[in-house]
Design an enzyme around this catalytic site. Structure first.
Site, short mmCIF file in Angstrom:
data_model
loop_
_atom_site.label_atom_id
_atom_site.label_comp_id
_atom_site.label_asym_id
_atom_site.label_seq_id
_atom_site.Cartn_x
_atom_site.Cartn_y
_atom_site.Cartn_z
N SER A 103 53.27 53.10 52.77
CA SER A 103 51.86 53.42 52.65
C SER A 103 51.54 53.86 51.23
O SER A 103 52.32 53.58 50.30
CB SER A 103 51.48 54.51 53.66
OG SER A 103 50.09 54.64 53.75
N ASN A 104 50.42 54.51 51.03
CA ASN A 104 50.05 55.01 49.69
C ASN A 104 49.29 56.33 49.84
O ASN A 104 49.09 56.81 50.95
CB ASN A 104 49.20 53.96 48.95
CG ASN A 104 47.99 53.56 49.77
OD1 ASN A 104 47.15 54.39 50.09
ND2 ASN A 104 47.91 52.29 50.15
N TYR A 105 48.89 56.91 48.72
CA TYR A 105 48.32 58.26 48.74
C TYR A 105 46.83 58.31 49.08
O TYR A 105 46.22 59.37 49.01
CB TYR A 105 48.50 58.92 47.36
CG TYR A 105 49.93 59.25 47.04
CD1 TYR A 105 50.63 60.21 47.76
CD2 TYR A 105 50.59 58.59 45.99
CE1 TYR A 105 51.95 60.51 47.45
CE2 TYR A 105 51.91 58.90 45.68
CZ TYR A 105 52.59 59.86 46.41
OH TYR A 105 53.87 60.17 46.12
N SER A 106 46.23 57.19 49.44
CA SER A 106 44.78 57.20 49.69
C SER A 106 44.42 58.23 50.78
O SER A 106 45.05 58.28 51.83
CB SER A 106 44.31 55.81 50.12
OG SER A 106 42.99 55.89 50.60
N ALA B 14 42.58 51.35 50.54
CA ALA B 14 43.76 51.00 49.75
C ALA B 14 44.70 50.25 50.70
O ALA B 14 45.60 50.84 51.30
CB ALA B 14 44.41 52.26 49.21
#
Ligand code: C5P
Length: 413
Positions: free
Chosen positions: A219-222, A286
């Site tokens: 995943s990502n930090y969004s 994102a």
């Protein structure tokens, strides 16, 4: 906050759902705020709430039939016209499936539906559908909601929770306090004639999670904050907003229809179903560019010293919309960059066939993921570039929507 309700003439229309029992409290709150209230009930609403209670708290007679008693004189015969003229806003809460159908069809065989037709243009109509979750999601109810939204009414998505049937689902009427605050916002709106009013706006937000196994993901930090701020701002301008969000820890903005998804493929499916009907598509999510080719059942064991993960490309949701959008539909995207921002953003604008792109740099303290502010550079399809300063995400969303409004009006000329 100034009290926008003071001195305002508000009609409360009540139809026959169980949530009608909360309406005397709604009337009391509005009266306390200094508003003048007239109450209109449908025949079946009287099964759930007493006319006497409503007359007592509103300190006015309540209206139901179009036909006044036989001994009536003077203007009482045309009350549905004079009340329509009198009102600054019309709140229909709860709005049952039946009342939505009758309103959308233009029927006017009782006081509530007749008033709906006599209300003066530009006066906010706020409709709070409330019913069983399955009924709410039925194609017929959704069609009637779409018709009424298309006419500029503000349809407030019901809340999720325990329903009268004991089932859990969407369909609960918001609490009276929340109805009052939605009404305040509607009356306060500085842009009552926003071109987005009644238009369908789809916003994607948050990260996606791509499963490696049953307990791990990429995943990502969004945080979803920017997308949620856009959804809120669009809803405040009267748009009918669908927010398709990955996993985030944020409250749904009032009046926004929220669809929760986890993976990019799920977001793609949810978004695709809105492509044809939406007027404006805003990709603020994102989305993970890649997903593991296979996802293991259960938890992967750490037996091997090294493992290989094959990733395959996810569909580009925004690009897909951009490529197939019809004339008059608008595609808006974001470009989060770490270097060569302007060039990358311009390339994305043209590669995805967008009308507008918002460039932001990834900076842990000021812009991009997680933080409460953003620094956006907006580039439209004619190359016009607008640099915004560091702003709270809510304010950045408003500036973005100002530009979207202008573009939307232009594309429809
Ligand atoms: O190409 P890039 O990922 O930088 O593009 C960002 C824009 O495209 C964002 O608006 C994002 O929401 C959208 N996007 C998408 N689906 C993807 C990847 C990006 O909708 N798979």
């Amino acid at each position: 906050m100034d009290n926008v309700l003071r001195g305002k003439n508000i009609i409360i229309g009540i139809s026959g759902g169980i949530a009608a029992y909360k309406t005397p409290q709604l009337v009391r709150l509005l009266k306390k705020s200094g508003a003048f209230i007239r109450v209109v009930l449908t025949e079946s609403a009287t099964r759930f709430v007493s006319e006497l209670a409503l007359a007592t708290v509103s300190e006015e007679r309540v209206y139901r039939s179009l036909f006044p008693p036989a001994d009536t004189t003077g203007t009482d015969y045309t009350r549905h016209i004079s009340l329509g003229e009198w009102a600054d806003a019309f709140v229909i809460a709860p709005a049952t499936a039946n009342t939505l159908a009758r309103l959308s069809a233009g029927l006017c065989d009782d006081m509530l539906t007749a008033l709906f037709l006599t209300l003066r243009p530009g006066k906010p109509v706020m409709i709070f559908p409330s019913m069983d979750g399955q009924m709410f999601l039925s194609p017929s109810v959704q069609r009637n909601i779409a018709i009424l939204s298309g006419q500029g009414c503000r349809l407030i998505t019901p809340e999720s929770g325990e329903l009268a049937s004991g089932l859990i689902g969407v369909g609960r009427m918001p609490e009276p306090e929340s109805i009052v605050s939605s009404l305040e916002k509607a009356l306060q709106s500085t842009v009552p004639s926003s071109p987005l009013c009644g238009k369908s706006v789809v916003v994607t937000a948050g990260p996606t999670r791509e499963k490696i196994d049953g307990v791990r993901f990429i995943s990502n930090y969004s945080s979803g904050k920017m997308g949620f701020a856009i959804a809120r701002a669009a809803s405040e301008r009267g748009a009918l907003v669908t927010l398709i969000t990955g996993p985030v820890y944020l409250e749904t903005p009032s009046g926004v229809k929220r669809l929760d998804v986890e993976t990019a493929m799920e977001m793609h499916d949810a978004a695709k179903s809105c492509f044809k009907s939406c007027n404006i598509f805003i990709g603020a999510a994102a989305v993970s560019d890649y997903r593991p080719a296979t996802s293991f059942e259960g938890k992967m064991k750490k037996e091997k010293p090294e493992i290989e993960l094959t990733l395959i490309k996810n569909p580009d949701i925004l690009a897909e919309f951009g490529m197939q959008k019809a004339p008059g539909q608008l595609a808006v995207g974001f470009a989060l960059e770490t270097h060569a921002g302007l060039d990358n953003a311009r390339n994305k604008l043209s590669a995805k066939n967008l009308d507008l792109i918002a460039l932001n740099f990834f900076d842990r303290n000021t812009s991009g993921f997680e933080v409460d502010t953003n620094i956006l550079t907006l580039i439209d399809n004619e190359g016009l570039t607008t640099e915004l300063p560091q702003l709270p995400k809510d304010d950045a969303a408003d500036k973005l929507l100002d530009l979207i409004e202008q573009l939307y009006v232009k594309t429809r000329q």
